[in-house]
Design a protein around this motif. Sequence first.
Motif, short mmCIF file in Angstrom:
data_model
loop_
_atom_site.label_atom_id
_atom_site.label_comp_id
_atom_site.label_asym_id
_atom_site.label_seq_id
_atom_site.Cartn_x
_atom_site.Cartn_y
_atom_site.Cartn_z
N CYS A 195 0.83 -1.21 0.00
CA CYS A 195 0.00 0.00 0.00
C CYS A 195 0.87 1.26 0.00
O CYS A 195 1.89 1.34 0.70
N ASN A 196 0.46 2.27 -0.78
CA ASN A 196 1.19 3.54 -0.79
C ASN A 196 0.66 4.53 0.25
O ASN A 196 1.01 5.71 0.24
N ARG A 197 -0.23 4.08 1.11
CA ARG A 197 -0.65 4.79 2.32
C ARG A 197 -1.27 6.16 2.04
O ARG A 197 -0.96 7.14 2.72
N ARG A 198 -2.14 6.22 1.08
CA ARG A 198 -2.84 7.48 0.83
C ARG A 198 -3.68 7.89 2.04
O ARG A 198 -3.90 9.07 2.28
N CYS A 199 -4.15 6.89 2.77
CA CYS A 199 -4.96 7.17 3.95
C CYS A 199 -4.16 7.98 4.97
O CYS A 199 -4.70 8.90 5.61
N GLU A 200 -2.90 7.64 5.12
CA GLU A 200 -2.07 8.34 6.10
C GLU A 200 -1.74 9.75 5.63
O GLU A 200 -1.62 10.68 6.45
N ASP A 201 -1.62 9.92 4.32
CA ASP A 201 -1.40 11.27 3.79
C ASP A 201 -2.60 12.17 4.09
O ASP A 201 -2.45 13.38 4.29
N ALA A 202 -3.80 11.56 4.10
CA ALA A 202 -5.02 12.34 4.30
C ALA A 202 -5.42 12.44 5.77
O ALA A 202 -6.36 13.17 6.11
N CYS A 203 -4.75 11.70 6.64
CA CYS A 203 -5.16 11.61 8.05
C CYS A 203 -5.10 12.98 8.73
O CYS A 203 -4.06 13.65 8.74
N THR A 204 -6.21 13.41 9.30
CA THR A 204 -6.27 14.73 9.94
C THR A 204 -5.45 14.79 11.22
O THR A 204 -5.11 15.88 11.69
N ARG A 205 -5.11 13.63 11.78
CA ARG A 205 -4.25 13.64 12.96
C ARG A 205 -2.88 14.24 12.62
O ARG A 205 -2.21 14.81 13.49
N GLY A 206 -2.51 14.13 11.35
CA GLY A 206 -1.25 14.70 10.92
C GLY A 206 -1.18 16.20 11.05
O GLY A 206 -0.08 16.78 11.07
N VAL B 185 -2.10 17.68 13.67
CA VAL B 185 -1.84 17.92 15.09
C VAL B 185 -0.40 17.53 15.43
O VAL B 185 0.37 18.32 15.98
N ASP B 186 -0.02 16.28 15.12
CA ASP B 186 1.37 15.85 15.30
C ASP B 186 1.79 14.99 14.11
O ASP B 186 2.44 15.47 13.20
N GLU B 187 1.38 13.72 14.08
CA GLU B 187 1.67 12.89 12.92
C GLU B 187 0.52 11.92 12.67
O GLU B 187 -0.27 11.63 13.58
N ALA B 188 0.44 11.45 11.43
CA ALA B 188 -0.67 10.58 11.05
C ALA B 188 -0.63 9.27 11.82
O ALA B 188 0.44 8.79 12.22
N ILE B 189 -1.79 8.68 12.02
CA ILE B 189 -1.89 7.35 12.62
C ILE B 189 -1.26 6.34 11.67
O ILE B 189 -1.41 6.44 10.44
N ALA B 190 -0.58 5.35 12.21
CA ALA B 190 0.07 4.32 11.39
C ALA B 190 -0.98 3.31 10.92
O ALA B 190 -1.00 2.14 11.32
N ILE B 191 -1.85 3.78 10.05
CA ILE B 191 -3.00 2.98 9.62
C ILE B 191 -2.57 1.69 8.95
O ILE B 191 -3.09 0.61 9.24
N ASP B 192 -1.59 1.78 8.06
CA ASP B 192 -1.20 0.60 7.30
C ASP B 192 -0.57 -0.46 8.20
O ASP B 192 -0.79 -1.66 7.99
N GLU B 193 0.18 -0.04 9.19
CA GLU B 193 0.78 -1.01 10.11
C GLU B 193 -0.30 -1.75 10.90
O GLU B 193 -0.19 -2.95 11.16
N VAL B 194 -1.33 -1.02 11.29
CA VAL B 194 -2.44 -1.66 12.00
C VAL B 194 -3.14 -2.66 11.09
O VAL B 194 -3.45 -3.79 11.50
N LYS B 195 -3.36 -2.25 9.84
CA LYS B 195 -4.02 -3.16 8.90
C LYS B 195 -3.19 -4.41 8.67
O LYS B 195 -3.72 -5.53 8.63
N LYS B 196 -1.87 -4.24 8.50
CA LYS B 196 -1.01 -5.41 8.30
C LYS B 196 -1.06 -6.34 9.50
O LYS B 196 -1.13 -7.57 9.36
N PHE B 197 -1.03 -5.76 10.68
CA PHE B 197 -1.09 -6.58 11.90
C PHE B 197 -2.38 -7.39 11.94
O PHE B 197 -2.37 -8.59 12.25
N ILE B 198 -3.49 -6.74 11.62
CA ILE B 198 -4.78 -7.43 11.62
C ILE B 198 -4.81 -8.51 10.54
O ILE B 198 -5.21 -9.65 10.77
N ALA B 199 -4.35 -8.14 9.34
CA ALA B 199 -4.45 -9.03 8.19
C ALA B 199 -3.56 -10.26 8.31
O ALA B 199 -3.86 -11.31 7.72
N MET B 200 -2.48 -10.16 9.07
CA MET B 200 -1.58 -11.30 9.21
C MET B 200 -2.25 -12.47 9.93
O MET B 200 -1.71 -13.59 9.93
N ARG B 201 -3.42 -12.25 10.50
CA ARG B 201 -4.17 -13.35 11.10
C ARG B 201 -4.57 -14.38 10.04
O ARG B 201 -4.80 -15.55 10.35
#
Length: 589
Positions: free
Chosen positions: A445-456, A458-474
């Motif tokens: 994934c090229n992480r477009r979601c993180e580029d658009a994350c409004t948390r960014g 404030v400080d930095e975007a949420i590591a959305i892709d890492e969370v997804k990978k962790f979940i998907a590895m199940r």
Amino acid sequence: MAAKTAQGTNPNYPLRPDCADVSGPMLPNVAKLGKIITDRAKIKLGLQKVTKDDPEYWAVKALVEDDDDLAKWIIDNFKEIRHPRTFAELKASSGLSDEELTEKLEKISYAGIVEWNYEDLDPKWPNPNHEKRWVLPMYVPGSAEFSNMNQDMIAKRPELGMFFEHMTRLPLEGLTHMVPPGGAGIGMHVIAVEKEVDMNETSIPIEHISHWLDKYEGRYAASPCSCRRSRMTYDEGCADDFNDWCVAVGDMAEYVVETGKGGRYITKEEALEIFKKGEENGFVHQITNIDGEDKIFAICNCNVNVCYALRTSQLFNTPNMSRSAYVAHVEKEKCVACARCVEVCPAGALTLGQKLCKKDGTEVQYPKQPLPTDKKWSEADWNWDYRDTNRIETHETGTAPCKTACPAHIAIQGYLKLAAQGEYTKALELIKKNNPLPAVCGHVCNRRCEDACTRGTVDEAIAIDEVKKFIAMRDLNAETRFVPKKVIPKVKGAFDEKIAVIGAGPAGISCAYYLAEKGYKPTLFEKNKKPGGMVTYGIPSFVMESEIVEAEVDVLREMGVDIKLGVEVGKDITLAELRKQGYKAFYIA
């Protein structure tokens, strides 16, 4: 030339389909009978003559099997619609013997141009002894539906499919905007999912499925859906199986079983199971609405994309035609703008992507579709494209920026919340509603979601892709992977039709996944020795190990997908040969 409107293009259905044979001289009694039954005002009032091109002619001609004498017999002995006649009355007026009259009534009941019942509900035609009486019904509800329930009739005279379409639309084109809430005895009435009204103290009995099942205790029949079958005749089907979705009750249950309409008697428990399966598929329960609150003759499980009653409301932008007594609303304090409710709503009842407020809490004002009470109504206000516009994202700003930016449009807020709660399997289930290859995509994934994350901001975007990978590895572990429950738009069993998916790359895998989820058993053909296409052969192992692709494909195998590797369609086997093997559909990925 198709009429252009503000809401799309009129498909310009032919008034008379090519398959309707009107060669030969005009049959005057057929035309007269068509006029007696019709609800089209100009023809009914004699302002317009019935021609060979009118459905009142070519459809009635099909119903009486081109027999003008039979049409005259029906006119002479029934005279008007919905006037019940006993066997004795028909025998007296026709002069036929018992055997001759029985044969005649069986023939026209089989065709659906006449129905029968035992009821005593109309004070105009009392029936205290509940004798069996025959009735010349309307077209809708009536003979247009009955003829489409009869498999032999629709196979022999496919024009009857378009006949049903016409008679649910043509009589209403100039009337729907005048229909008040509740339908005024026109069309159908939507009733809520039973579990949603059980605890509602203000609900009335007729809004409950259980009320009607109790009223007609022991008299139920599962029968074919005439809307689904009709649409199939002119290639506007929905992929649902048409059998058993219409639950006839009371006298109608006996009628659809005994007159070749494909009905079968069922128990109350079987009826409830059909309704449950309909709800799982997102179908809408509707009851008939022409005889007041004391009588219905069926409870339908309607697919919004093919149901003619619901089509009327959406095509004409007139909600009152099939309105429910219950209206959904959003609880603002709980809404996180994930838009899942919008995406799964089969009726397009919510504006897609429409958020409720801005960051500062102020309301967001969006343009609303005007209703017939707001302006002078015309064809320009109809929505011919309702089947497509039901699921269009109309306001991009309404959903979370991460979800809007995601090419797969995954409900990111949803799976992040579930992951935070430790609900990893549910999070994986939510991801797979839009993407059957989450582990693969998580690695590339090229992480477009993180580029658009409004948390960014404030400080930095949420590591959305890492969370997804962790979940998907199940999915790599057979004990923790998520294999979706099949939600099949068919009452009994799965689909038997064979489907060939050619190419086991991401597109082919996705196609096979969602087909299997709907109860099909697709066969996936791949010319290479391993599935995955460019995902397998184009991505280096230091980016993603091949075991990840294999694990995702194993989910397909558990869903019943047959995967044939090393078979190149077009070289090792042709489409013609696949057709000979019984394959009915092909997806070339």
